[in-house]
Design an enzyme around this catalytic site. Structure first.
Site, PDB file in Angstrom:
ATOM      1  N   SER A 190      -8.721 -51.838  73.133  1.00 36.91           N
ATOM      2  CA  SER A 190      -9.218 -53.112  71.520  1.00 36.91           C
ATOM      3  C   SER A 190      -8.038 -53.259  71.606  1.00 36.91           C
ATOM      4  O   SER A 190      -7.784 -54.816  72.501  1.00 36.91           O
ATOM      5  CB  SER A 190      -8.718 -51.318  70.118  1.00 36.91           C
ATOM      6  N   TYR A 226     -14.449 -61.054  66.822  1.00 33.94           N
ATOM      7  CA  TYR A 226     -13.572 -61.121  67.150  1.00 33.94           C
ATOM      8  C   TYR A 226     -12.714 -59.001  66.705  1.00 33.94           C
ATOM      9  O   TYR A 226     -12.834 -58.105  67.517  1.00 33.94           O
ATOM     10  CB  TYR A 226     -12.457 -61.115  68.645  1.00 33.94           C
ATOM     11  N   LYS A 282     -13.278 -55.727  67.886  1.00 34.35           N
ATOM     12  CA  LYS A 282     -11.560 -54.334  68.166  1.00 34.35           C
ATOM     13  C   LYS A 282     -11.946 -53.319  67.083  1.00 34.35           C
ATOM     14  O   LYS A 282     -10.974 -52.244  67.559  1.00 34.35           O
ATOM     15  CB  LYS A 282     -10.432 -55.335  68.458  1.00 34.35           C
TER      16      LYS A 282
HETATM   17  N1  NAP Z   1      -4.691 -61.164  76.499  1.00 33.63           N
HETATM   18  C1  NAP Z   1      -3.959 -60.581  74.718  1.00 33.63           C
HETATM   19  O1  NAP Z   1      -3.425 -60.992  74.123  1.00 33.63           O
HETATM   20  C2  NAP Z   1      -4.388 -58.991  74.328  1.00 33.63           C
HETATM   21  C3  NAP Z   1      -4.841 -58.728  73.434  1.00 33.63           C
HETATM   22  C4  NAP Z   1      -4.974 -58.324  72.630  1.00 33.63           C
HETATM   23  C5  NAP Z   1      -6.032 -57.777  73.914  1.00 33.63           C
HETATM   24  N2  NAP Z   1      -6.519 -57.682  75.004  1.00 33.63           N
HETATM   25  C6  NAP Z   1      -7.970 -57.682  75.478  1.00 33.63           C
HETATM   26  O2  NAP Z   1      -7.740 -56.949  76.044  1.00 33.63           O
HETATM   27  C7  NAP Z   1      -9.041 -56.920  77.077  1.00 33.63           C
HETATM   28  C8  NAP Z   1      -8.451 -57.829  78.841  1.00 33.63           C
HETATM   29  O3  NAP Z   1      -8.331 -59.232  78.611  1.00 33.63           O
HETATM   30  P1  NAP Z   1      -7.467 -59.883  79.211  1.00 33.63           P
HETATM   31  O4  NAP Z   1      -6.595 -61.060  78.294  1.00 33.63           O
HETATM   32  O5  NAP Z   1      -6.816 -59.298  80.387  1.00 33.63           O
HETATM   33  O6  NAP Z   1      -7.885 -61.209  79.246  1.00 33.63           O
HETATM   34  P2  NAP Z   1      -8.246 -61.829  80.937  1.00 33.63           P
HETATM   35  O7  NAP Z   1      -7.759 -61.864  81.791  1.00 33.63           O
HETATM   36  O8  NAP Z   1      -9.293 -63.052  80.257  1.00 33.63           O
HETATM   37  O9  NAP Z   1      -9.629 -61.117  81.805  1.00 33.63           O
HETATM   38  C9  NAP Z   1     -10.884 -60.644  81.068  1.00 33.63           C
HETATM   39  C10 NAP Z   1     -11.257 -59.923  82.180  1.00 33.63           C
HETATM   40  O10 NAP Z   1     -12.707 -59.981  81.020  1.00 33.63           O
HETATM   41  C11 NAP Z   1     -14.115 -59.790  82.115  1.00 33.63           C
HETATM   42  N3  NAP Z   1     -15.107 -60.376  81.617  1.00 33.63           N
HETATM   43  C12 NAP Z   1     -15.480 -61.452  80.613  1.00 33.63           C
HETATM   44  N4  NAP Z   1     -17.028 -61.236  79.996  1.00 33.63           N
HETATM   45  C13 NAP Z   1     -17.117 -60.404  80.748  1.00 33.63           C
HETATM   46  C14 NAP Z   1     -18.213 -60.210  81.526  1.00 33.63           C
HETATM   47  N5  NAP Z   1     -19.532 -60.905  80.373  1.00 33.63           N
HETATM   48  N6  NAP Z   1     -19.345 -59.755  81.853  1.00 33.63           N
HETATM   49  C15 NAP Z   1     -17.946 -58.484  82.742  1.00 33.63           C
HETATM   50  N7  NAP Z   1     -16.407 -59.034  83.160  1.00 33.63           N
HETATM   51  C16 NAP Z   1     -16.669 -59.815  82.512  1.00 33.63           C
HETATM   52  C17 NAP Z   1     -13.008 -61.273  83.250  1.00 33.63           C
HETATM   53  O11 NAP Z   1     -13.810 -61.604  84.606  1.00 33.63           O
HETATM   54  P3  NAP Z   1     -14.586 -62.090  85.447  1.00 33.63           P
HETATM   55  O12 NAP Z   1     -15.026 -63.243  84.141  1.00 33.63           O
HETATM   56  O13 NAP Z   1     -14.635 -61.515  86.669  1.00 33.63           O
HETATM   57  O14 NAP Z   1     -16.112 -61.441  84.485  1.00 33.63           O
HETATM   58  C18 NAP Z   1     -12.082 -60.549  83.643  1.00 33.63           C
HETATM   59  O15 NAP Z   1     -11.603 -60.093  84.585  1.00 33.63           O
HETATM   60  C19 NAP Z   1     -10.397 -57.355  77.050  1.00 33.63           C
HETATM   61  O16 NAP Z   1     -10.777 -56.694  75.606  1.00 33.63           O
HETATM   62  C20 NAP Z   1      -8.851 -58.344  74.988  1.00 33.63           C
HETATM   63  O17 NAP Z   1      -9.671 -58.396  74.347  1.00 33.63           O
HETATM   64  C21 NAP Z   1      -5.676 -59.064  75.572  1.00 33.63           C
END
Ligand code: NAP
Length: 259
Positions: A137, A148, A152
């Site tokens: 989340s 968003y 979440k």
């Molecule tokens: N980074 C932050 O500051 C932060 C903060 C709070 C929560 N989050 C949450 O953490 C989670 C992971 O994000 P992250 O920060 O690691 O971002 P990231 O580095 O951009 O990675 C996102 C991942 O999601 C996959 N993805 C996106 N759309 C997809 C789809 N349609 N089908 C299958 N896979 C998909 C992407 O792979 P492909 O492009 O290869 O499909 C990638 O592996 C997310 O749910 C995000 O909302 C992140």
């Protein structure tokens, strides 16, 4: 040795979950759209940790692809004992400036896929009397910041609810609520962020520490995992302040109709 299935495994937090599962000897099923990056991850994890990695390239917005992933999650042979619903992305623009298809895509990946895969996993895990589900989340789930944070919020409350329903079954459900974390998330979403000011340096988390803290929380049976002292404090405040105050932080970004 267990088998974990991680969505969004090709980058960021999901890739880090895979690294830490493999490092402790677990096999991993890696799910994302980018098959090339998943194959590179498989070669890395199998070479370094001598575990088995299955590549399942899938776009979670595609109903057929989502069904294939759900079938793997519920499969009896090489059962998935840990599910991490992690895939997600940010939407930079305000609601009216975003094509509705993009808003729906966000719900498909961050809500619908989470529900479908949790359902598939929970049924199989409860039948075996053990398992763990981690739904990624966000601290944004405590805010009022567009589709968003609404998506979440769903993930956080959904995880709490299913955790309560599965209490005593041997299956745990945890909502991981990260704050700002160094990944590809902001760059992919075209979201400009401050990473260099002294305040920003205190706020930003590294994915390896985030995942380590989350797995410790899962081990401890916590239903909500908020890694980092700064974010424990922020979410503590957000849970008690009046909602008008929570809403007011978006006023500066309100939609202004063009003249
Ligand atoms: N980074 C932050 O500051 C932060 C903060 C709070 C929560 N989050 C949450 O953490 C989670 C992971 O994000 P992250 O920060 O690691 O971002 P990231 O580095 O951009 O990675 C996102 C991942 O999601 C996959 N993805 C996106 N759309 C997809 C789809 N349609 N089908 C299958 N896979 C998909 C992407 O792979 P492909 O492009 O290869 O499909 C990638 O592996 C997310 O749910 C995000 O909302 C992140």
């Amino acid at each position: 040795m267990k088998t974990a299935l991680v969505t969004g495994a090709s980058a960021g937090i999901g890739r880090e979950f895979c690294e830490q599962f493999a490092a402790r000897g677990d096999n991993v099923v890696v799910v994302a759209r980018n098959a090339e990056r998943l194959e590179e991850l498989k070669a890395h994890l199998e070479g370094r940790y001598k575990v088995d990695v299955e590549v399942l390239a899938a776009d979670l917005t595609d109903a057929g692809d989502l069904q294939r992933v759900a079938e793997r999650v519920a499969q009896r042979e090489n059962p998935v004992e840990i599910l991490v619903n992690n895939a997600g992305f940010g939407v930079k623009t305000s609601f009216l400036d975003t094509p509705v298809e993009k808003e729906v895509e966000a719900l498909d990946v961050m809500v619908k896929a989470v529900v479908v895969l949790t359902h598939a996993a929970a049924g199989a895990m409860v039948a075996r009397g053990r398992g763990a589900i981690i739904n990624v989340s966000s601290v944004a789930s405590f805010l009022a910041s567009g589709t968003y944070s609404a998506a979440k919020s769903y993930v956080t409350v959904f995880s709490e609810s299913i955790a309560a329903q599965l209490h005593g079954s041997g299956v745990s459900v945890t909502a991981l609520c990260p704050g700002f974390t160094h990944t590809e998330f902001h760059e992919r979403g075209g979201i400009s962020v401050d990473k260099s000011s002294p305040l920003a340096k205190r706020l930003w988390l590294d994915a390896d520490r985030l995942v380590r803290d989350c797995l410790a929380d899962v081990e401890a049976g916590r239903v909500i995992s908020v890694p980092g002292r700064q974010y424990k404090a922020i979410t503590g405040v957000l849970r008690v302040v009046p909602r008008p105050l929570v809403r007011s932080h978006r006023l500066s970004n309100r939609h202004r109709p063009s003249k």
